[in-house]
Scaffold this motif. Structure first.
Motif, PDB file in Angstrom:
ATOM      1  N   THR A   1      -5.314  10.673 -34.435  1.00 56.48           N
ATOM      2  CA  THR A   1      -4.265  10.182 -35.328  1.00 56.48           C
ATOM      3  C   THR A   1      -4.434  10.652 -36.766  1.00 56.48           C
ATOM      4  OG1 THR A   1      -5.479   8.112 -35.657  1.00 56.48           O
ATOM      5  CG2 THR A   1      -3.812   8.152 -33.899  1.00 56.48           C
TER       6      THR A   1
ATOM      7  N   PRO B   1      -1.390  15.592 -37.559  1.00 55.79           N
ATOM      8  CA  PRO B   1       0.025  15.430 -37.189  1.00 55.79           C
ATOM      9  C   PRO B   1       0.256  15.777 -35.723  1.00 55.79           C
ATOM     10  CG  PRO B   1      -0.291  17.438 -38.464  1.00 55.79           C
ATOM     11  CD  PRO B   1      -1.604  16.724 -38.485  1.00 55.79           C
TER      12      PRO B   1
ATOM     13  N   ASP C   1      -0.623   2.820 -33.640  1.00 50.16           N
ATOM     14  CA  ASP C   1      -0.253   2.753 -35.055  1.00 50.16           C
ATOM     15  C   ASP C   1       0.286   4.092 -35.564  1.00 50.16           C
ATOM     16  OD1 ASP C   1       0.117   1.281 -37.384  1.00 50.16           O
ATOM     17  OD2 ASP C   1      -1.817   1.870 -38.229  1.00 50.16           O
ATOM     18  N   MET C   2       0.992   4.799 -34.692  1.00 51.20           N
ATOM     19  CA  MET C   2       1.587   6.082 -35.065  1.00 51.20           C
ATOM     20  C   MET C   2       3.071   5.940 -35.404  1.00 51.20           C
ATOM     21  SD  MET C   2      -0.245   8.330 -32.046  1.00 51.20           S
ATOM     22  CE  MET C   2       0.546   9.895 -32.427  1.00 51.20           C
ATOM     23  N   TRP C   3       3.680   4.840 -34.959  1.00 54.62           N
ATOM     24  CA  TRP C   3       5.129   4.679 -35.146  1.00 54.62           C
ATOM     25  C   TRP C   3       5.527   4.681 -36.620  1.00 54.62           C
ATOM     26  CZ3 TRP C   3       9.271   5.245 -32.282  1.00 54.62           C
ATOM     27  CH2 TRP C   3      10.480   4.694 -32.708  1.00 54.62           C
ATOM     28  N   ARG C   4       4.692   4.109 -37.492  1.00 54.47           N
ATOM     29  CA  ARG C   4       5.050   3.981 -38.907  1.00 54.47           C
ATOM     30  C   ARG C   4       5.152   5.339 -39.595  1.00 54.47           C
ATOM     31  NH1 ARG C   4       0.243   3.933 -42.131  1.00 54.47           N
ATOM     32  NH2 ARG C   4      -1.648   3.949 -40.853  1.00 54.47           N
ATOM     33  N   ASP C   5       4.609   6.394 -38.973  1.00 53.56           N
ATOM     34  CA  ASP C   5       4.700   7.741 -39.536  1.00 53.56           C
ATOM     35  C   ASP C   5       5.558   8.667 -38.671  1.00 53.56           C
ATOM     36  OD1 ASP C   5       2.985   7.236 -41.735  1.00 53.56           O
ATOM     37  OD2 ASP C   5       1.241   7.408 -40.424  1.00 53.56           O
ATOM     38  N   THR C   6       6.309   8.079 -37.749  1.00 56.54           N
ATOM     39  CA  THR C   6       7.030   8.874 -36.749  1.00 56.54           C
ATOM     40  C   THR C   6       8.515   8.979 -37.067  1.00 56.54           C
ATOM     41  OG1 THR C   6       5.479   8.363 -34.957  1.00 56.54           O
ATOM     42  CG2 THR C   6       7.724   8.944 -34.315  1.00 56.54           C
TER      43      THR C   6
ATOM     44  N   SER D   1       9.060   6.088 -40.002  1.00 54.19           N
ATOM     45  CA  SER D   1       8.722   6.882 -41.172  1.00 54.19           C
ATOM     46  C   SER D   1       9.542   6.487 -42.392  1.00 54.19           C
ATOM     47  CB  SER D   1       8.956   8.370 -40.881  1.00 54.19           C
ATOM     48  OG  SER D   1       8.801   9.147 -42.065  1.00 54.19           O
ATOM     49  N   ALA D   2       8.877   6.482 -43.545  1.00 54.79           N
ATOM     50  CA  ALA D   2       9.555   6.200 -44.808  1.00 54.79           C
ATOM     51  C   ALA D   2      10.477   7.334 -45.222  1.00 54.79           C
ATOM     52  CB  ALA D   2       8.522   5.938 -45.901  1.00 54.79           C
ATOM     53  N   LEU D   3      10.413   8.470 -44.540  1.00 55.10           N
ATOM     54  CA  LEU D   3      11.324   9.575 -44.831  1.00 55.10           C
ATOM     55  C   LEU D   3      12.759   9.243 -44.432  1.00 55.10           C
ATOM     56  CD1 LEU D   3       9.179  12.658 -43.728  1.00 55.10           C
ATOM     57  CD2 LEU D   3       9.689  11.898 -46.059  1.00 55.10           C
TER      58      LEU D   3
END
Length: 289
Positions: free
Chosen positions: A70, A73, A127-132, A177-179
């Motif tokens: 993790t 990327p 805990d990968m969803w928050r950056d997905t 993702s915050a994007l």
């Protein structure tokens, strides 16, 4: 197919799937070439005969997520075989209360829904969803000829046609993702996007060039970065979508126009309850429309 064009020759670390289409979901037999078509990276995927295709693909995606570092990327491309013909699905996904004509098709949709849930939960568990960022997209409209059950209501046409029912595919963007701006979640975009634009968009996010290394023999990418058009209301850099030799979509001063000069294939309207009710022929566009 194998000479430089399988996924592992195009930047992927591994792959599992078939190279043609319309495969039997269990035997993975491709009738046109009369052979089994299932590959694990660049070698035959022995031992997969008899296993439901989308079960195989989901298991591989779940394994990749579970084993992934993790700190690095991850780009995961999961191409579902559901809901493509032939209509086959494990019995536990069939609801006998559905009309018999669509039981298998609806069961394939339930299998697809379950698969998406399981992959999403696997990303969250690590805990990968928050950056997905997830892009879910069809590749074309539903097929509605012969015994097919695809329904593109209220759009005209279906797969194999240049009408909206054939080319205006359903898609959405999701993920933690915050994007993805909070104000854009749950909204609809009318930006002009071609499916090839996702390659350029992902490449821009990753900060890499879409150009291939010399020697691959692959033409330059036609894709453009559409992220700002989808998330910041910027004008779409995509101004034209050539559909075929007979049809084109073009944006002129922000207004999208479409011109079709041939309507020989799949020129029908599918009613809301298709295929329970038959498709209705649409007027010809032989003189353009």
């Amino acid at each position: 197919y194998l000479a430089g064009q399988v996924p592992t020759a195009r930047g992927f670390d591994s792959s599992l799937g078939y190279l043609n289409g319309n495969e039997d979901h269990y035997t993975h037999h491709f009738g046109i070439l009369n052979g089994t078509d299932m590959w694990d990276s660049s070698a035959p995927a022995y031992g997969t005969t008899g296993q439901y295709g989308d079960d195989l693909y989901v298991a591989r995606s779940l394994r990749i997520i579970a084993e992934h570092d993790t700190a690095a990327p991850l780009f995961l491309y999961h191409a579902f075989q559901n809901t493509h013909t032939p209509y086959q699905v494990p019995e536990e996904y069939v609801d006998p209360s559905d009309p018999e004509k669509v039981q298998a098709f609806f069961g394939m949709i339930r299998h697809l829904d379950t698969a998406v849930l399981n992959i999403t939960n696997a990303l969250k568990a690590r805990d990968m969803w928050r950056d997905t960022i997830v892009v879910f997209s069809a590749d074309n409209g539903g097929e509605c000829l012969g015994k097919s059950a695809g329904n593109n209501y209220p759009l005209r046409g279906c797969k194999y046609s240049d009408f909206e029912g054939g080319v205006r595919a359903t898609a959405f963007v999701s993920g933690g993702s915050a994007l993805i701006p909070a104000g854009k979640r749950g909204t609809t975009s009318t930006a002009l996007v071609h499916i090839c634009d996702w390659y350029a968009t992902f490449a821009a996010m990753a900060g890499v060039d879409t150009a291939d290394a010399p020697g691959h023999g692959v033409p330059a990418s036609d894709g453009v970065d559409v992220w700002a058009a989808l998330t910041a209301d910027a004008p779409s850099p995509r101004t034209e979508v050539p559909l075929s030799a007979e049809s084109v979509i073009s944006s002129v001063n922000g207004t999208v126009y479409k011109y079709v000069t041939d309507s020989k294939s799949a020129n029908v309207w599918t009613p809301k309850d298709f295929p329970l009710s038959p498709a209705v022929p649409a007027p010809s566009c032989a003189k353009g429309c």
